[in-house]
Design an enzyme around this catalytic site. Structure first.
Site, PDB file in Angstrom:
ATOM      1  N   ASN A   1     -63.580 -43.073 -20.921  1.00  0.00           N
ATOM      2  CA  ASN A   1     -62.347 -43.536 -20.788  1.00  0.00           C
ATOM      3  C   ASN A   1     -61.509 -43.256 -21.866  1.00  0.00           C
ATOM      4  OD1 ASN A   1     -63.046 -45.392 -18.515  1.00  0.00           O
ATOM      5  ND2 ASN A   1     -64.030 -46.621 -19.844  1.00  0.00           N
TER       6      ASN A   1
ATOM      7  N   HIS B   1     -61.718 -57.394 -12.094  1.00  0.00           N
ATOM      8  CA  HIS B   1     -62.900 -56.862 -13.073  1.00  0.00           C
ATOM      9  C   HIS B   1     -63.737 -58.250 -13.242  1.00  0.00           C
ATOM     10  CE1 HIS B   1     -64.769 -55.904 -16.880  1.00  0.00           C
ATOM     11  NE2 HIS B   1     -64.394 -54.476 -16.375  1.00  0.00           N
TER      12      HIS B   1
ATOM     13  N   GLU C   1     -54.779 -56.212 -11.087  1.00  0.00           N
ATOM     14  CA  GLU C   1     -55.047 -55.055 -11.869  1.00  0.00           C
ATOM     15  C   GLU C   1     -53.609 -53.867 -11.611  1.00  0.00           C
ATOM     16  OE1 GLU C   1     -58.875 -53.455 -12.507  1.00  0.00           O
ATOM     17  OE2 GLU C   1     -59.447 -55.435 -12.371  1.00  0.00           O
TER      18      GLU C   1
ATOM     19  N   SER D   1     -60.437 -50.341 -11.935  1.00  0.00           N
ATOM     20  CA  SER D   1     -61.176 -49.329 -12.668  1.00  0.00           C
ATOM     21  C   SER D   1     -62.258 -48.599 -11.912  1.00  0.00           C
ATOM     22  CB  SER D   1     -61.917 -50.433 -13.619  1.00  0.00           C
ATOM     23  OG  SER D   1     -62.730 -51.508 -13.115  1.00  0.00           O
TER      24      SER D   1
ATOM     25  N   ASP E   1     -54.066 -57.048 -15.441  1.00  0.00           N
ATOM     26  CA  ASP E   1     -54.809 -56.110 -16.211  1.00  0.00           C
ATOM     27  C   ASP E   1     -54.487 -54.598 -16.154  1.00  0.00           C
ATOM     28  OD1 ASP E   1     -56.828 -54.941 -17.439  1.00  0.00           O
ATOM     29  OD2 ASP E   1     -58.334 -56.173 -16.763  1.00  0.00           O
TER      30      ASP E   1
ATOM     31  N   HIS F   1     -56.399 -49.587 -17.519  1.00  0.00           N
ATOM     32  CA  HIS F   1     -56.642 -48.305 -17.231  1.00  0.00           C
ATOM     33  C   HIS F   1     -55.534 -47.629 -17.109  1.00  0.00           C
ATOM     34  CE1 HIS F   1     -60.909 -50.130 -16.570  1.00  0.00           C
ATOM     35  NE2 HIS F   1     -61.129 -48.778 -16.772  1.00  0.00           N
TER      36      HIS F   1
ATOM     37  N   LYS G   1     -59.638 -47.539 -24.330  1.00  0.00           N
ATOM     38  CA  LYS G   1     -59.419 -46.588 -23.588  1.00  0.00           C
ATOM     39  C   LYS G   1     -58.561 -45.525 -23.903  1.00  0.00           C
ATOM     40  CE  LYS G   1     -61.244 -49.353 -19.942  1.00  0.00           C
ATOM     41  NZ  LYS G   1     -61.690 -50.602 -20.754  1.00  0.00           N
TER      42      LYS G   1
END
Length: 385
Positions: A50, A136, A176, A180, A205, A208, A234
């Site tokens: 990541n 998540h 998100e 992910s 979220d 990423h 990340k």
């Protein structure tokens, strides 16, 4: 003996996971260089990282960290509400808020802790929450710990969210910006329309996406997100996480957030490193463009190996389905010197195992070709077996 029986139960449960193709192991990495990691005496091309911008390995930032650690020591020795908050921590929180366009910010120890603390603190049994079915595990943990009523909507299906909102008026919707595992994103315009109609709090979220996607790496959800969660582990190449939010939310978390109050704070140099990393993130446009081009190339080349490829950015999901087959393919790739994460239940739904490919700014075009060829070979051997 009860203790003996209990330990036997644990062993049996673990062995059942392994037999179902769901076993897990810890890989002993001894070194990292560019897009490769070293295990034992062999280097492996790594598609499981990541560290999207390559900042975790930047020698100048590493030297900055060494100097700060020599000056400030290795640990804070206290929680944030005692003597664990440095001036630089507060400066870093404000800098993150300013950069990403929010009123305030609170730094915590990890992304999991941030989601768990945020959601379990803000909501209670009086509230109703709606969350994406693929949210998540940390988000789900926060929802369950809050004791709020909750319902899940089909992954990225705003039409299903609309139906749920009609049946279950909600205080908040959780999603998100870049999922992910699947590497996809919600329709934020449609989400904004639903928010305007229903007046819910929106929590996104962006773990990423921050650092990589959007202008200056500012993510994808700002137009709709009242609260956003980002990670420093990340694209920032460090550790820790942050919550971007209205000032009232930050104050509430400081007063009631158990995951913030009752834990030792991050090291005293952490805030200064966040400021250094944030500066580098802002200057990483070339890396972001390189990642965008790599993603386009991977979406063109990897399907040639014979797998369905999903994902619109730097995270790609190669659809496998069967857990044991996914594990065997990941093992074959490792034998060919390539690390790709085999995402299986409970990380993804049962029967929907996938190979998760993470691209970083350290990868090059020929790395994509090497992965394609190794996949083709592994699939051919799998079909012959």
């Amino acid at each position: 003996m009860p203790e003996h029986n209990f330990l036997e139960r644990l062993k049996n449960e673990t062995e059942a996971r392994r037999q179902a193709g769901l076993g897990r192991e810890l890989l002993p990495v001894t070194g990292r260089e560019g897009a490769s990691v070293v295990m034992g005496d062999r280097a492996y091309l790594n598609f499981s990282s990541n560290d999207f911008l390559g900042l975790a390995q930047d020698p100048e930032l590493a030297e900055t960290l060494a100097q700060l650690c020599r000056r400030s020591g290795s640990g804070s020795g206290a929680s944030r509400l005692v003597t664990g908050t440095t001036r630089s921590t507060l400066d870093a929180e404000q800098a993150l808020a300013d950069y990403f366009g929010y009123e305030s910010c609170l730094i915590l120890g990890s992304g999991f802790l941030a989601n768990l603390t945020l959601i379990s603190t803000l909501f209670s049994e009086r509230d109703t929450l709606l969350l994406d079915k693929r949210a998540h595990t940390s988000t789900v943990a926060g929802v369950r710990h809050s004791r709020a009523q909750f319902h899940t909507f089909r992954h990225n299906r705003m039409s299903h969210l609309r139906k749920l909102l009609m049946a279950h008026p909600a205080q908040a919707v959780l999603t998100e910006s870049l999922f992910s595992m699947d590497g996809d994103s919600p329709d934020f315009a449609a989400l904004q329309e639903l928010k305007s109609e229903n007046g819910f709090l929106c929590i996104v979220d962006e773990a990423h996406a921050f650092g990589v996607l959007g202008p200056g790496g500012r993510g994808l959800g700002r137009a709709v997100a009242d609260v956003a969660v980002g990670t420093l582990g990340k694209a920032f190449g460090m550790f820790g996480a942050f919550i971007l939010c209205p000032r009232a939310v930050r104050e509430h978390l400081i007063h009631f957030g158990q995951g913030f109050i009752y834990t030792t704070s991050l090291p005293p140099w952490h805030g200064e490193m966040v400021l250094a990393m944030l500066d580098r993130v802002g200057q990483s446009e070339a890396q972001r463009e390189h990642l965008r081009l790599l993603g386009n190339l991977a979406r063109k080349e990897l399907p040639q190996a014979g797998l369905q490829v999903r994902g619109a950015a730097h995270i790609l999901a190669l659809e496998i389905g069967d857990e044991n087959r996914c594990r065997r393919l990941a093992t074959a790739l490792r034998e060919a010197g390539i690390l790709v994460f085999a995402a299986r239940y409970p990380t993804v739904p049962l029967g929907q195992a996938m190979l998760r490919v993470c691209l970083t700014a350290e990868h090059r075009a020929d790395d994509i070709s090497r992965l394609r060829d190794a996949l083709s070979s592994a699939l051919h051997k799998e079909d012959e077996a």
